[in-house]
Scaffold this motif. Structure first.
Motif, PDB file in Angstrom:
ATOM      1  N   GLN A  11      -6.365   8.488  -2.468  1.00  0.00           N
ATOM      2  CA  GLN A  11      -6.170   9.186  -1.192  1.00  0.00           C
ATOM      3  C   GLN A  11      -5.753  10.611  -1.503  1.00  0.00           C
ATOM      4  O   GLN A  11      -4.806  10.833  -2.288  1.00  0.00           O
ATOM      5  N   ILE A  12      -6.442  11.546  -0.885  1.00  0.00           N
ATOM      6  CA  ILE A  12      -6.074  12.962  -1.010  1.00  0.00           C
ATOM      7  C   ILE A  12      -5.687  13.456   0.376  1.00  0.00           C
ATOM      8  O   ILE A  12      -6.463  13.302   1.332  1.00  0.00           O
ATOM      9  N   ILE A  13      -4.484  14.021   0.471  1.00  0.00           N
ATOM     10  CA  ILE A  13      -4.034  14.493   1.784  1.00  0.00           C
ATOM     11  C   ILE A  13      -3.311  15.822   1.628  1.00  0.00           C
ATOM     12  O   ILE A  13      -2.886  16.187   0.528  1.00  0.00           O
ATOM     13  N   ASP A  14      -3.171  16.510   2.729  1.00  0.00           N
ATOM     14  CA  ASP A  14      -2.428  17.766   2.736  1.00  0.00           C
ATOM     15  C   ASP A  14      -0.952  17.482   2.927  1.00  0.00           C
ATOM     16  O   ASP A  14      -0.554  16.555   3.652  1.00  0.00           O
ATOM     17  N   MET A  15      -0.152  18.307   2.272  1.00  0.00           N
ATOM     18  CA  MET A  15       1.308  18.210   2.395  1.00  0.00           C
ATOM     19  C   MET A  15       1.714  18.212   3.869  1.00  0.00           C
ATOM     20  O   MET A  15       1.186  18.995   4.661  1.00  0.00           O
ATOM     21  N   GLY A  16       2.624  17.323   4.192  1.00  0.00           N
ATOM     22  CA  GLY A  16       3.100  17.242   5.564  1.00  0.00           C
ATOM     23  C   GLY A  16       2.427  16.152   6.377  1.00  0.00           C
ATOM     24  O   GLY A  16       2.939  15.735   7.420  1.00  0.00           O
ATOM     25  N   GLN A  17       1.265  15.696   5.905  1.00  0.00           N
ATOM     26  CA  GLN A  17       0.576  14.615   6.617  1.00  0.00           C
ATOM     27  C   GLN A  17       1.229  13.281   6.300  1.00  0.00           C
ATOM     28  O   GLN A  17       2.021  13.147   5.369  1.00  0.00           O
ATOM     29  N   MET A  18       0.844  12.275   7.092  1.00  0.00           N
ATOM     30  CA  MET A  18       1.342  10.922   6.881  1.00  0.00           C
ATOM     31  C   MET A  18       0.324  10.139   6.063  1.00  0.00           C
ATOM     32  O   MET A  18      -0.885  10.358   6.204  1.00  0.00           O
ATOM     33  N   VAL A  19       0.821   9.232   5.234  1.00  0.00           N
ATOM     34  CA  VAL A  19      -0.089   8.345   4.510  1.00  0.00           C
ATOM     35  C   VAL A  19       0.478   6.931   4.542  1.00  0.00           C
ATOM     36  O   VAL A  19       1.701   6.737   4.526  1.00  0.00           O
ATOM     37  N   THR A  20      -0.411   5.974   4.644  1.00  0.00           N
ATOM     38  CA  THR A  20      -0.021   4.561   4.578  1.00  0.00           C
ATOM     39  C   THR A  20      -0.793   3.902   3.449  1.00  0.00           C
ATOM     40  O   THR A  20      -2.026   3.950   3.420  1.00  0.00           O
ATOM     41  N   LEU A  21      -0.052   3.310   2.538  1.00  0.00           N
ATOM     42  CA  LEU A  21      -0.659   2.570   1.434  1.00  0.00           C
ATOM     43  C   LEU A  21      -0.501   1.082   1.734  1.00  0.00           C
ATOM     44  O   LEU A  21       0.591   0.630   2.094  1.00  0.00           O
ATOM     45  N   ASN A  22      -1.608   0.348   1.566  1.00  0.00           N
ATOM     46  CA  ASN A  22      -1.637  -1.055   1.951  1.00  0.00           C
ATOM     47  C   ASN A  22      -1.708  -1.974   0.744  1.00  0.00           C
ATOM     48  O   ASN A  22      -2.391  -1.677  -0.241  1.00  0.00           O
ATOM     49  N   CYS A  23      -1.046  -3.098   0.871  1.00  0.00           N
ATOM     50  CA  CYS A  23      -1.001  -4.058  -0.223  1.00  0.00           C
ATOM     51  C   CYS A  23      -1.148  -5.460   0.341  1.00  0.00           C
ATOM     52  O   CYS A  23      -0.451  -5.826   1.291  1.00  0.00           O
ATOM     53  N   ASP A  24      -2.040  -6.225  -0.267  1.00  0.00           N
ATOM     54  CA  ASP A  24      -2.181  -7.627   0.075  1.00  0.00           C
ATOM     55  C   ASP A  24      -1.641  -8.424  -1.112  1.00  0.00           C
ATOM     56  O   ASP A  24      -2.301  -8.569  -2.133  1.00  0.00           O
ATOM     57  N   PRO A  25      -0.412  -8.941  -1.005  1.00  0.00           N
ATOM     58  CA  PRO A  25       0.221  -9.612  -2.156  1.00  0.00           C
ATOM     59  C   PRO A  25      -0.436 -10.950  -2.454  1.00  0.00           C
ATOM     60  O   PRO A  25      -1.268 -11.436  -1.682  1.00  0.00           O
ATOM     61  N   VAL A  26      -0.044 -11.550  -3.553  1.00  0.00           N
ATOM     62  CA  VAL A  26      -0.511 -12.883  -3.891  1.00  0.00           C
ATOM     63  C   VAL A  26      -0.041 -13.850  -2.800  1.00  0.00           C
ATOM     64  O   VAL A  26       1.114 -13.800  -2.365  1.00  0.00           O
ATOM     65  N   SER A  27      -0.967 -14.692  -2.399  1.00  0.00           N
ATOM     66  CA  SER A  27      -0.661 -15.666  -1.346  1.00  0.00           C
ATOM     67  C   SER A  27       0.542 -16.522  -1.745  1.00  0.00           C
ATOM     68  O   SER A  27       0.662 -16.940  -2.892  1.00  0.00           O
ATOM     69  N   ASN A  28       1.440 -16.744  -0.828  1.00  0.00           N
ATOM     70  CA  ASN A  28       2.633 -17.577  -1.026  1.00  0.00           C
ATOM     71  C   ASN A  28       3.730 -16.919  -1.847  1.00  0.00           C
ATOM     72  O   ASN A  28       4.755 -17.548  -2.108  1.00  0.00           O
ATOM     73  N   HIS A  29       3.524 -15.690  -2.292  1.00  0.00           N
ATOM     74  CA  HIS A  29       4.614 -14.976  -2.952  1.00  0.00           C
ATOM     75  C   HIS A  29       5.622 -14.513  -1.902  1.00  0.00           C
ATOM     76  O   HIS A  29       5.267 -14.244  -0.751  1.00  0.00           O
ATOM     77  N   LEU A  30       6.874 -14.443  -2.339  1.00  0.00           N
ATOM     78  CA  LEU A  30       7.948 -14.152  -1.395  1.00  0.00           C
ATOM     79  C   LEU A  30       8.563 -12.763  -1.562  1.00  0.00           C
ATOM     80  O   LEU A  30       9.155 -12.230  -0.630  1.00  0.00           O
TER      81      LEU A  30
END
Lengths: 117, 112
Positions: A11-30
Protein backbone atom coordinates in the motif's frame (compact mmCIF):
# COMPACT_ATOMS: atom_id res chain seq x y z
CA UNK A 1 0.03 -25.83 7.36
CA UNK A 2 -2.00 -23.12 9.05
CA UNK A 3 -2.04 -19.85 7.13
CA UNK A 4 -2.44 -16.24 8.11
CA UNK A 5 -3.66 -14.05 5.27
CA UNK A 6 -2.83 -10.36 5.01
CA UNK A 7 -4.42 -7.82 2.71
CA UNK A 8 -3.08 -5.71 1.07
CA UNK A 9 0.43 -6.94 0.39
CA UNK A 10 1.50 -3.42 -0.63
CA UNK A 11 0.00 0.00 0.00
CA UNK A 12 1.33 3.41 -0.96
CA UNK A 13 -0.37 6.41 0.59
CA UNK A 14 0.25 10.07 1.22
CA UNK A 15 1.18 11.27 4.68
CA UNK A 16 -1.87 12.17 6.69
CA UNK A 17 -4.17 9.67 5.01
CA UNK A 18 -5.77 6.74 6.78
CA UNK A 19 -4.79 3.14 6.11
CA UNK A 20 -6.34 -0.13 7.23
CA UNK A 21 -4.33 -3.32 7.16
CA UNK A 22 -6.34 -6.53 7.24
CA UNK A 23 -5.47 -9.90 8.67
CA UNK A 24 -7.28 -13.20 8.54
CA UNK A 25 -5.74 -15.25 11.39
CA UNK A 26 -5.53 -19.01 11.59
CA UNK A 27 -8.97 -20.44 12.24
CA UNK A 28 -9.61 -21.15 15.94
CA UNK A 29 -6.60 -19.16 17.10
CA UNK A 30 -7.29 -16.96 20.08
CA UNK A 31 -4.37 -14.52 20.24
CA UNK A 32 -3.59 -12.00 17.53
CA UNK A 33 -0.60 -9.71 17.13
CA UNK A 34 0.83 -6.96 14.99
CA UNK A 35 4.59 -6.59 14.57
CA UNK A 36 6.46 -3.90 12.67
CA UNK A 37 9.60 -4.58 10.63
CA UNK A 38 11.70 -1.84 9.04
CA UNK A 39 14.12 -2.61 6.21
CA UNK A 40 14.18 -6.36 6.87
CA UNK A 41 15.50 -5.82 10.36
CA UNK A 42 14.12 -6.31 13.86
CA UNK A 43 10.57 -7.55 14.41
CA UNK A 44 9.12 -5.07 16.86
CA UNK A 45 5.98 -5.85 18.82
CA UNK A 46 3.16 -3.38 18.42
CA UNK A 47 0.07 -4.86 20.03
CA UNK A 48 -1.73 -8.04 20.93
CA UNK A 49 -5.40 -8.80 21.10
CA UNK A 50 -7.41 -11.44 22.90
CA UNK A 51 -11.09 -11.94 23.53
CA UNK A 52 -12.01 -8.71 21.80
CA UNK A 53 -9.56 -6.56 23.74
CA UNK A 54 -6.04 -5.21 23.56
CA UNK A 55 -3.90 -7.09 26.06
CA UNK A 56 -0.73 -5.10 25.73
CA UNK A 57 0.72 -2.45 23.44
CA UNK A 58 4.24 -1.18 23.02
CA UNK A 59 5.43 2.42 22.91
CA UNK A 60 5.47 2.08 19.11
CA UNK A 61 1.67 1.74 19.18
CA UNK A 62 0.95 5.45 18.92
CA UNK A 63 -2.39 7.10 19.57
CA UNK A 64 -2.95 7.15 15.81
CA UNK A 65 -3.04 3.34 15.78
CA UNK A 66 -6.05 1.21 16.57
CA UNK A 67 -6.96 -2.47 16.28
CA UNK A 68 -10.21 -4.34 16.20
CA UNK A 69 -11.80 -7.58 15.11
CA UNK A 70 -15.50 -6.98 14.68
CA UNK A 71 -17.59 -10.15 14.99
CA UNK A 72 -14.82 -12.59 14.12
CA UNK A 73 -14.02 -10.99 10.78
CA UNK A 74 -10.65 -9.52 9.83
CA UNK A 75 -8.27 -8.43 12.57
CA UNK A 76 -7.39 -4.91 11.46
CA UNK A 77 -4.71 -2.36 12.16
CA UNK A 78 -5.77 1.18 11.37
CA UNK A 79 -3.42 4.12 11.26
CA UNK A 80 -5.03 7.55 11.16
CA UNK A 81 -3.36 9.82 10.28
CA UNK A 82 -0.24 8.20 8.84
CA UNK A 83 3.26 9.67 9.24
CA UNK A 84 6.46 9.14 7.25
CA UNK A 85 7.92 6.98 10.04
CA UNK A 86 5.03 4.54 9.67
CA UNK A 87 6.62 3.21 6.47
CA UNK A 88 7.46 -0.42 7.24
CA UNK A 89 6.28 -3.96 6.74
CA UNK A 90 3.54 -4.87 9.17
CA UNK A 91 3.21 -8.52 10.07
CA UNK A 92 0.12 -10.05 11.55
CA UNK A 93 0.54 -13.18 13.66
CA UNK A 94 -1.72 -15.50 15.58
CA UNK A 95 -1.25 -18.22 18.16
CA UNK A 96 -3.62 -20.88 19.33
CA UNK A 97 -3.68 -20.05 23.01
CA UNK A 98 -4.51 -23.66 23.83
CA UNK A 99 -5.11 -24.04 27.54
CA UNK A 100 -4.97 -20.29 27.91
CA UNK A 101 -1.24 -20.34 27.23
CA UNK A 102 0.53 -17.62 25.36
CA UNK A 103 3.66 -19.70 24.91
CA UNK A 104 2.81 -21.43 21.67
CA UNK A 105 4.45 -20.63 18.35
CA UNK A 106 3.40 -17.66 16.28
CA UNK A 107 2.05 -18.10 12.76
CA UNK A 108 2.85 -15.08 10.63
CA UNK A 109 1.27 -13.66 7.52
CA UNK A 110 3.33 -12.57 4.53
CA UNK A 111 3.28 -8.96 5.65
CA UNK A 112 1.76 -5.72 4.40
CA UNK A 113 4.35 -3.30 3.07
CA UNK A 114 3.25 0.26 3.80
CA UNK A 115 4.93 3.19 2.10
CA UNK A 116 3.99 6.66 3.31
CA UNK A 117 4.99 9.47 0.98
CA UNK B 1 12.59 -6.27 31.98
CA UNK B 2 12.89 -9.08 29.45
CA UNK B 3 15.43 -8.89 26.65
CA UNK B 4 16.89 -10.97 23.83
CA UNK B 5 20.37 -10.40 22.44
CA UNK B 6 21.67 -11.59 19.11
CA UNK B 7 25.23 -10.39 18.76
CA UNK B 8 25.84 -11.05 15.08
CA UNK B 9 24.12 -8.89 12.54
CA UNK B 10 25.56 -10.65 9.52
CA UNK B 11 27.25 -14.03 9.21
CA UNK B 12 28.76 -15.04 5.87
CA UNK B 13 29.84 -18.64 5.41
CA UNK B 14 30.90 -20.98 2.67
CA UNK B 15 28.52 -23.82 1.86
CA UNK B 16 29.26 -26.97 3.83
CA UNK B 17 30.71 -25.24 6.88
CA UNK B 18 29.17 -25.36 10.38
CA UNK B 19 27.38 -22.35 11.85
CA UNK B 20 26.40 -21.13 15.29
CA UNK B 21 24.14 -18.12 15.71
CA UNK B 22 24.15 -16.69 19.20
CA UNK B 23 21.11 -15.94 21.31
CA UNK B 24 21.13 -14.94 24.96
CA UNK B 25 18.21 -13.70 26.97
CA UNK B 26 17.21 -12.08 30.23
CA UNK B 27 14.07 -12.79 32.18
CA UNK B 28 13.15 -13.53 35.74
CA UNK B 29 10.51 -16.01 34.64
CA UNK B 30 10.77 -19.53 33.31
CA UNK B 31 11.57 -18.95 29.63
CA UNK B 32 10.16 -20.25 26.37
CA UNK B 33 12.64 -19.72 23.52
CA UNK B 34 12.04 -19.81 19.79
CA UNK B 35 14.05 -19.56 16.58
CA UNK B 36 12.23 -18.21 13.53
CA UNK B 37 13.64 -18.11 10.00
CA UNK B 38 12.59 -15.49 7.47
CA UNK B 39 13.55 -15.92 3.83
CA UNK B 40 13.58 -12.85 1.61
CA UNK B 41 10.10 -11.36 1.16
CA UNK B 42 8.48 -14.19 3.09
CA UNK B 43 6.80 -14.60 6.45
CA UNK B 44 8.88 -15.65 9.45
CA UNK B 45 8.40 -19.36 10.18
CA UNK B 46 9.13 -21.33 13.31
CA UNK B 47 12.34 -23.33 13.17
CA UNK B 48 12.79 -24.52 16.76
CA UNK B 49 11.36 -23.98 20.19
CA UNK B 50 12.19 -25.09 23.71
CA UNK B 51 11.41 -24.56 27.34
CA UNK B 52 13.29 -27.56 28.70
CA UNK B 53 16.67 -26.98 30.25
CA UNK B 54 19.64 -28.82 28.72
CA UNK B 55 17.58 -30.71 26.15
CA UNK B 56 18.62 -30.48 22.49
CA UNK B 57 15.85 -29.77 20.03
CA UNK B 58 16.28 -30.35 16.29
CA UNK B 59 14.49 -29.55 13.07
CA UNK B 60 15.55 -29.53 9.41
CA UNK B 61 19.20 -30.07 10.33
CA UNK B 62 19.26 -27.15 12.78
CA UNK B 63 19.56 -27.72 16.50
CA UNK B 64 19.65 -25.74 19.73
CA UNK B 65 19.85 -26.41 23.45
CA UNK B 66 18.33 -24.17 26.07
CA UNK B 67 20.86 -23.58 28.83
CA UNK B 68 19.22 -21.75 31.71
CA UNK B 69 22.52 -21.54 33.59
CA UNK B 70 23.97 -19.31 30.87
CA UNK B 71 20.65 -17.92 29.58
CA UNK B 72 21.46 -19.09 26.08
CA UNK B 73 19.72 -20.75 23.15
CA UNK B 74 22.27 -20.78 20.33
CA UNK B 75 21.27 -22.10 16.91
CA UNK B 76 23.60 -24.52 15.18
CA UNK B 77 23.91 -26.50 12.00
CA UNK B 78 26.76 -28.81 11.06
CA UNK B 79 26.78 -28.04 7.34
CA UNK B 80 25.05 -25.00 5.88
CA UNK B 81 23.44 -24.99 2.45
CA UNK B 82 22.80 -22.14 0.01
CA UNK B 83 19.09 -22.40 0.84
CA UNK B 84 19.84 -21.57 4.50
CA UNK B 85 20.53 -17.97 3.52
CA UNK B 86 17.91 -16.03 5.45
CA UNK B 87 17.25 -13.84 8.48
CA UNK B 88 17.14 -15.73 11.78
CA UNK B 89 15.35 -14.39 14.82
CA UNK B 90 15.52 -15.60 18.39
CA UNK B 91 12.40 -14.88 20.45
CA UNK B 92 11.46 -15.12 24.12
CA UNK B 93 8.28 -15.40 26.08
CA UNK B 94 7.08 -16.95 29.35
CA UNK B 95 3.85 -17.87 31.04
CA UNK B 96 3.50 -14.42 32.55
CA UNK B 97 4.23 -12.73 29.23
CA UNK B 98 1.73 -11.42 26.72
CA UNK B 99 3.83 -11.56 23.55
CA UNK B 100 7.08 -12.87 22.09
CA UNK B 101 10.01 -10.50 22.25
CA UNK B 102 12.36 -10.77 19.28
CA UNK B 103 16.08 -10.23 19.05
CA UNK B 104 17.52 -7.95 16.40
CA UNK B 105 18.02 -10.87 14.01
CA UNK B 106 21.06 -12.39 12.31
CA UNK B 107 21.35 -12.46 8.55
CA UNK B 108 23.00 -15.67 7.41
CA UNK B 109 24.55 -15.49 3.97
CA UNK B 110 25.82 -18.78 2.53
CA UNK B 111 28.13 -18.51 -0.47
CA UNK B 112 29.30 -21.24 -2.90
Amino acid sequence: GPKVLQIPSHQIIDMGQMVTLNCDPVSNHLYFYWYKQILGQQMEFLVNFYNGKVMEKSKLFKDQFSVERPDGSYFTLKIQPTALEDSAVYFCASSSGLGGRITGQLYFGEGSKLTVL
Amino acid sequence: GDSVTQTEGLVTLTKGLPVMLNCTYQTTYSPFLFWYVQHLNEAPKLLLKSSTDNKRTEHQGFYATLHKSSSSFHLQKSSVQLSDSALYFCALTHNSGTYQRFGTGTKLQVVP
